[in-house]
Scaffold this motif. Structure first.
Motif, PDB file in Angstrom:
ATOM      1  N   PRO A  14      25.648  53.705  38.423  1.00  0.00           N
ATOM      2  CA  PRO A  14      24.578  54.584  38.904  1.00  0.00           C
ATOM      3  C   PRO A  14      23.976  54.151  40.240  1.00  0.00           C
ATOM      4  O   PRO A  14      23.337  54.945  40.920  1.00  0.00           O
ATOM      5  N   ALA A  15      24.192  52.901  40.650  1.00  0.00           N
ATOM      6  CA  ALA A  15      23.686  52.451  41.950  1.00  0.00           C
ATOM      7  C   ALA A  15      24.334  53.237  43.091  1.00  0.00           C
ATOM      8  O   ALA A  15      23.764  53.330  44.183  1.00  0.00           O
ATOM      9  N   LEU A  16      25.502  53.826  42.829  1.00  0.00           N
ATOM     10  CA  LEU A  16      26.170  54.625  43.865  1.00  0.00           C
ATOM     11  C   LEU A  16      25.413  55.907  44.195  1.00  0.00           C
ATOM     12  O   LEU A  16      25.609  56.492  45.259  1.00  0.00           O
ATOM     13  N   PRO A  60      28.948  67.214  48.603  1.00  0.00           N
ATOM     14  CA  PRO A  60      29.626  67.544  49.859  1.00  0.00           C
ATOM     15  C   PRO A  60      29.317  68.955  50.350  1.00  0.00           C
ATOM     16  O   PRO A  60      29.478  69.242  51.531  1.00  0.00           O
ATOM     17  N   LEU A  61      28.831  69.818  49.477  1.00  0.00           N
ATOM     18  CA  LEU A  61      28.520  71.187  49.884  1.00  0.00           C
ATOM     19  C   LEU A  61      27.098  71.328  50.412  1.00  0.00           C
ATOM     20  O   LEU A  61      26.870  71.895  51.480  1.00  0.00           O
ATOM     21  N   SER A  62      26.125  70.821  49.664  1.00  0.00           N
ATOM     22  CA  SER A  62      24.725  71.003  50.048  1.00  0.00           C
ATOM     23  C   SER A  62      24.107  69.780  50.712  1.00  0.00           C
ATOM     24  O   SER A  62      23.006  69.864  51.240  1.00  0.00           O
ATOM     25  N   LYS A  63      24.785  68.642  50.642  1.00  0.00           N
ATOM     26  CA  LYS A  63      24.280  67.369  51.186  1.00  0.00           C
ATOM     27  C   LYS A  63      23.003  66.906  50.481  1.00  0.00           C
ATOM     28  O   LYS A  63      22.230  66.141  51.006  1.00  0.00           O
ATOM     29  N   LYS A  64      22.798  67.381  49.249  1.00  0.00           N
ATOM     30  CA  LYS A  64      21.625  67.013  48.449  1.00  0.00           C
ATOM     31  C   LYS A  64      22.005  65.897  47.473  1.00  0.00           C
ATOM     32  O   LYS A  64      23.162  65.752  47.104  1.00  0.00           O
ATOM     33  N   PRO A  65      21.013  65.120  47.017  1.00  0.00           N
ATOM     34  CA  PRO A  65      21.294  64.058  46.044  1.00  0.00           C
ATOM     35  C   PRO A  65      21.844  64.638  44.737  1.00  0.00           C
ATOM     36  O   PRO A  65      21.600  65.791  44.395  1.00  0.00           O
ATOM     37  N   LEU A  66      22.570  63.808  44.025  1.00  0.00           N
ATOM     38  CA  LEU A  66      23.166  64.209  42.757  1.00  0.00           C
ATOM     39  C   LEU A  66      22.519  63.447  41.614  1.00  0.00           C
ATOM     40  O   LEU A  66      21.933  62.394  41.808  1.00  0.00           O
ATOM     41  N   ARG A  67      22.640  63.987  40.416  1.00  0.00           N
ATOM     42  CA  ARG A  67      22.111  63.349  39.216  1.00  0.00           C
ATOM     43  C   ARG A  67      23.287  62.988  38.317  1.00  0.00           C
ATOM     44  O   ARG A  67      24.204  63.783  38.123  1.00  0.00           O
ATOM     45  N   TYR A  68      23.263  61.772  37.773  1.00  0.00           N
ATOM     46  CA  TYR A  68      24.332  61.334  36.869  1.00  0.00           C
ATOM     47  C   TYR A  68      24.006  61.757  35.454  1.00  0.00           C
ATOM     48  O   TYR A  68      22.919  61.481  34.943  1.00  0.00           O
ATOM     49  N   GLU A  69      24.945  62.432  34.814  1.00  0.00           N
ATOM     50  CA  GLU A  69      24.798  62.828  33.421  1.00  0.00           C
ATOM     51  C   GLU A  69      25.780  62.006  32.590  1.00  0.00           C
ATOM     52  O   GLU A  69      26.995  62.227  32.650  1.00  0.00           O
ATOM     53  N   ALA A  70      25.252  61.031  31.841  1.00  0.00           N
ATOM     54  CA  ALA A  70      26.104  60.103  31.083  1.00  0.00           C
ATOM     55  C   ALA A  70      26.842  60.801  29.944  1.00  0.00           C
ATOM     56  O   ALA A  70      27.979  60.450  29.640  1.00  0.00           O
ATOM     57  N   THR A  74      28.195  63.723  29.747  1.00  0.00           N
ATOM     58  CA  THR A  74      29.399  64.441  30.192  1.00  0.00           C
ATOM     59  C   THR A  74      30.184  63.645  31.219  1.00  0.00           C
ATOM     60  O   THR A  74      31.274  64.066  31.611  1.00  0.00           O
ATOM     61  N   ASN A  75      29.618  62.514  31.663  1.00  0.00           N
ATOM     62  CA  ASN A  75      30.232  61.662  32.685  1.00  0.00           C
ATOM     63  C   ASN A  75      30.513  62.478  33.949  1.00  0.00           C
ATOM     64  O   ASN A  75      31.645  62.534  34.440  1.00  0.00           O
ATOM     65  N   GLU A  76      29.459  63.117  34.459  1.00  0.00           N
ATOM     66  CA  GLU A  76      29.568  63.962  35.643  1.00  0.00           C
ATOM     67  C   GLU A  76      28.390  63.718  36.571  1.00  0.00           C
ATOM     68  O   GLU A  76      27.343  63.237  36.152  1.00  0.00           O
ATOM     69  N   LEU A  77      28.589  64.087  37.825  1.00  0.00           N
ATOM     70  CA  LEU A  77      27.501  64.106  38.795  1.00  0.00           C
ATOM     71  C   LEU A  77      27.082  65.562  38.954  1.00  0.00           C
ATOM     72  O   LEU A  77      27.907  66.435  39.238  1.00  0.00           O
ATOM     73  N   ILE A  78      25.795  65.815  38.776  1.00  0.00           N
ATOM     74  CA  ILE A  78      25.282  67.176  38.733  1.00  0.00           C
ATOM     75  C   ILE A  78      24.494  67.495  40.000  1.00  0.00           C
ATOM     76  O   ILE A  78      23.664  66.710  40.433  1.00  0.00           O
ATOM     77  N   ASN A  79      24.767  68.655  40.567  1.00  0.00           N
ATOM     78  CA  ASN A  79      23.961  69.206  41.647  1.00  0.00           C
ATOM     79  C   ASN A  79      23.148  70.330  41.024  1.00  0.00           C
ATOM     80  O   ASN A  79      23.677  71.400  40.718  1.00  0.00           O
ATOM     81  N   GLU A  80      21.874  70.066  40.798  1.00  0.00           N
ATOM     82  CA  GLU A  80      20.994  71.030  40.133  1.00  0.00           C
ATOM     83  C   GLU A  80      20.838  72.307  40.955  1.00  0.00           C
ATOM     84  O   GLU A  80      20.823  73.405  40.405  1.00  0.00           O
ATOM     85  N   LEU A 134      22.838  73.834  43.190  1.00  0.00           N
ATOM     86  CA  LEU A 134      23.996  74.724  43.190  1.00  0.00           C
ATOM     87  C   LEU A 134      24.527  74.995  41.790  1.00  0.00           C
ATOM     88  O   LEU A 134      25.328  75.907  41.585  1.00  0.00           O
ATOM     89  N   GLY A 135      24.110  74.186  40.822  1.00  0.00           N
ATOM     90  CA  GLY A 135      24.564  74.371  39.454  1.00  0.00           C
ATOM     91  C   GLY A 135      26.023  74.010  39.258  1.00  0.00           C
ATOM     92  O   GLY A 135      26.743  74.703  38.553  1.00  0.00           O
ATOM     93  N   ILE A 136      26.445  72.909  39.888  1.00  0.00           N
ATOM     94  CA  ILE A 136      27.827  72.466  39.740  1.00  0.00           C
ATOM     95  C   ILE A 136      27.855  71.010  39.297  1.00  0.00           C
ATOM     96  O   ILE A 136      26.900  70.268  39.519  1.00  0.00           O
ATOM     97  N   ALA A 137      28.962  70.639  38.654  1.00  0.00           N
ATOM     98  CA  ALA A 137      29.126  69.285  38.134  1.00  0.00           C
ATOM     99  C   ALA A 137      30.460  68.730  38.610  1.00  0.00           C
ATOM    100  O   ALA A 137      31.498  69.370  38.444  1.00  0.00           O
TER     101      ALA A 137
END
Length: 115
Positions: free
Chosen positions: A52-54, A61-71, A73-79, A81-84
Motif C-alpha cells: 500500500p505504500a505504492l 493513468p486516465l484521470s491522474k487522480k489518486p487511487l484507493r486499494y481494495e484488499a 478484490t485486490n484492485e486499485l479503485i478510481n472512485e 471514474l468508477g473503474i478498478a
C-alpha cells in the motif's frame, strides 16, 4: 506474394522463439536454477501482496487522480471514474483496457440511461 512474406515472417518468429528458449535454458543452467524447483517454490509461496505504500506514487493513468486499494478484490479503485485496476502477483495492471467498471459506476450509468 503476400503468402511468401507471411511464411518468411512465421519462420523468423519460430527461429526467434527457439533461440530465446535456448538462451533461457543457458541462463537457468548458469544460475543454478531449475525450472521444476521454481514451480514447486511458487506453489508453496502465497501470492505476492500489494504494498500500500505504492499508493503514494500511483495515480490513475486516465484521470491522474489518486487511487484507493481494495484488499477484498485486490484492485486499485478510481472512485471518480468508477473503474478498478487489477493487481496481479503484487503488480498493479494500470492499462486502462484491463480495468473493469465498478458496480457503483455501473449503477450510475443505468440511472442516467433511464432518465
Amino acid at each position: 506474394m503476400l503468402s511468401g512474406a507471411c511464411r518468411r515472417l512465421t519462420l523468423a518468429l519460430l527461429r526467434t522463439r527457439a533461440q530465446t528458449s535456448a538462451v533461457t535454458r543457458r541462463c537457468l543452467h548458469a544460475s543454478g536454477s531449475r525450472p521444476s524447483a521454481d514451480r514447486r517454490k511458487k506453489a508453496e509461496e502465497p501470492p505476492c501482496a500489494f504494498d500500500p505504500a505504492l499508493l503514494e506514487f500511483l495515480v490513475c493513468p486516465l484521470s491522474k487522480k489518486p487511487l484507493r486499494y481494495e484488499a477484498s478484490t485486490n484492485e486499485l479503485i478510481n472512485e471518480e471514474l468508477g473503474i478498478a485496476y487489477p493487481i496481479i502477483d503484487g503488480i498493479p495492471n494500470m492499462i486502462p483496457q484491463a480495468a473493469r467498471m465498478t458496480t457503483h459506476q455501473t449503477k450510475k450509468q443505468e440511472e442516467m440511461e433511464q432518465h
